[in-house]
Design a protein around this motif. Structure first.
Motif, PDB file in Angstrom:
ATOM      1  N   ARG A 158       0.820  -1.209   0.000  1.00 18.06           N
ATOM      2  CA  ARG A 158       0.000   0.000   0.000  1.00 18.06           C
ATOM      3  C   ARG A 158       0.853   1.257   0.000  1.00 18.06           C
ATOM      4  N   ARG A 159       2.049   1.143   0.514  1.00 18.32           N
ATOM      5  CA  ARG A 159       2.970   2.282   0.572  1.00 18.32           C
ATOM      6  C   ARG A 159       3.875   2.349  -0.663  1.00 18.32           C
ATOM      7  N   GLY A 160       3.629   1.492  -1.642  1.00 12.90           N
ATOM      8  CA  GLY A 160       4.395   1.536  -2.877  1.00 12.90           C
ATOM      9  C   GLY A 160       5.623   0.656  -2.903  1.00 12.90           C
ATOM     10  N   LEU A 161       5.833  -0.154  -1.855  1.00 13.87           N
ATOM     11  CA  LEU A 161       6.976  -1.062  -1.830  1.00 13.87           C
ATOM     12  C   LEU A 161       6.628  -2.354  -2.552  1.00 13.87           C
ATOM     13  N   GLN A 162       7.651  -3.049  -3.008  1.00 11.58           N
ATOM     14  CA  GLN A 162       7.462  -4.359  -3.623  1.00 11.58           C
ATOM     15  C   GLN A 162       8.570  -5.306  -3.162  1.00 11.58           C
ATOM     16  N   PRO A 163       8.268  -6.602  -3.107  1.00  9.72           N
ATOM     17  CA  PRO A 163       9.283  -7.551  -2.626  1.00  9.72           C
ATOM     18  C   PRO A 163      10.546  -7.493  -3.474  1.00  9.72           C
ATOM     19  N   ALA A 164      11.691  -7.503  -2.832  1.00  7.69           N
ATOM     20  CA  ALA A 164      12.964  -7.544  -3.541  1.00  7.69           C
ATOM     21  C   ALA A 164      13.099  -8.891  -4.254  1.00  7.69           C
ATOM     22  N   THR A 206      12.706  -8.737   2.564  1.00  5.23           N
ATOM     23  CA  THR A 206      13.365  -7.570   1.979  1.00  5.23           C
ATOM     24  C   THR A 206      12.442  -6.912   0.950  1.00  5.23           C
ATOM     25  N   TRP A 207      12.298  -5.586   1.049  1.00  7.10           N
ATOM     26  CA  TRP A 207      11.383  -4.845   0.185  1.00  7.10           C
ATOM     27  C   TRP A 207      12.081  -3.644  -0.435  1.00  7.10           C
ATOM     28  N   ASP A 208      11.664  -3.317  -1.656  1.00 11.88           N
ATOM     29  CA  ASP A 208      12.227  -2.186  -2.386  1.00 11.88           C
ATOM     30  C   ASP A 208      11.193  -1.087  -2.566  1.00 11.88           C
ATOM     31  N   LEU A 209      11.652   0.151  -2.440  1.00 15.01           N
ATOM     32  CA  LEU A 209      10.822   1.308  -2.747  1.00 15.01           C
ATOM     33  C   LEU A 209      11.519   2.110  -3.844  1.00 15.01           C
ATOM     34  N   PRO A 210      11.011   2.056  -5.080  1.00 13.49           N
ATOM     35  CA  PRO A 210      11.654   2.783  -6.181  1.00 13.49           C
ATOM     36  C   PRO A 210      11.658   4.285  -5.937  1.00 13.49           C
TER      37      PRO A 210
END
Length: 316
Positions: free
Chosen positions: A97-103, A287-291
């Motif tokens: 919901r915050r715009g992160l996606q799994p690494a 681990t999560w990525d936020l572009p």
């Protein structure tokens, strides 16, 4: 739990390697993040961070991380929110919901084994397998003793045993240079301790642990092949747990185990070893990525997928 990867001593260690470290804090949140290189470009990585006391504090930490990433030209922020006020199993939905996606892969273990030290140490022992308790109480009868060291020069004891284990099991340990630098930075600061098992004064096993404000993390360990039958590694671990209790720490994190429903997992062997000390299984969000530079990040993920598809399939 307060993890050493978000500690000041870890920041000092990373800086000693020439890495640029970012540290910020605010009401209910803080983070340590390290600039790293990636095929996408620069990444701002917060190992087992940020730390936050509520979802609102987590949002503030995330905003500060994005701002820091923009200031240093990072393509994306990579986080592992293990202590960020986000509860499993809803954490994944909250992160998306915050715009992160799994690494693409988890950089740190997402499943661990934690021993809580509150109460009497006899209760901690009672939760272990009987063989562990018996070895701890009786191995001195075989001439085995234990000592601790915060002398960086003693890291060579562990390195020798890691080389033996690598030859035996065909794995690649972290480099001697890296662990030597870890010892040089963390041991004098009291944030890392080497535990050594000795037979009539000669080292036969060693384990390196890292301490934060309330948690001891079991990080690296190996033993001398010629003394395997003594099983000194078991009482060595119990000794470091007992020492953590004596020092007033609240937890021992055995760090990194395989899921119980995956008996063929590559970590299955040492997971059974770690589980024999009792404790509880702890799951983390991963681990999560936020572009930050979204086009560059999408190109990086697409290139990674294409590379994976082009890899040859192993023959049966």
């Amino acid at each position: 739990m307060d993890h050493f990867l978000q500690s000041q001593t870890w920041a000092d260690f990373k800086a000693s390697l020439g890495r640029r470290v970012h540290q910020q804090s605010g009401p209910g949140w803080r983070f340590l993040a390290v600039e790293e290189k990636n095929p996408a470009g620069k990444v701002l990585y917060a190992p087992y961070g940020p730390v936050a006391t509520s979802p609102e504090a987590f949002d503030a930490a995330l905003a500060a991380l994005v701002k820091a990433a923009r200031s240093c030209g990072a393509v994306f922020v990579r986080i592992e929110p293990v202590s960020a006020g986000l509860e499993l199993p809803s954490a994944a939905a909250e992160l998306r919901r915050r715009g992160l996606q799994p690494a693409p892969v988890n950089q740190q273990p997402e499943l661990s084994r934690v021993i809580d030290l509150e109460g009497d140490f006899e209760d901690v022992l009672a939760a272990m397998k009987p063989v562990n308790r018996n070895l701890y109480r009786n191995i001195h009868k075989k001439g085995v003793t234990f000592r601790t060291s915060q002398d960086p020069g003693d890291i060579r004891i562990l390195l020798n045993f890691l080389h033996m284990a690598a030859r035996r099991n065909g794995f690649k340990p972290q480099s001697d240079e890296y662990l030597t630098q870890v010892a040089a930075s963390l041991m004098p600061a009291g944030a890392a301790t080497l535990f050594v098992a000795e037979l009539h004064g000669d080292p036969i096993a060693a384990a390196l642990v890292y301490d934060s404000a309330d948690t001891r993390t079991y990080a690296h360990a190996a033993l001398d092949d010629s003394h395997r039958k003594l099983s000194a590694g078991i009482p060595l671990v119990v000794t470091l747990i007992a020492d953590a209790k004596t020092r007033g720490l609240k937890h021992v994190d055995l760090w990194g185990v395989a899921p119980s429903d995956q008996p063929d997992h590559k970590w299955a062997g040492f997971t059974a070893f770690k589980n024999s000390f009792g404790g509880r299984e702890v799951s983390y969000p991963g681990t999560w990525d936020l572009p930050v530079k979204k086009f560059r990040y999408r190109a990086y993920r697409l290139a990674r997928k294409l590379r994976t598809k082009l890899l040859p399939t192993p023959s049966a």
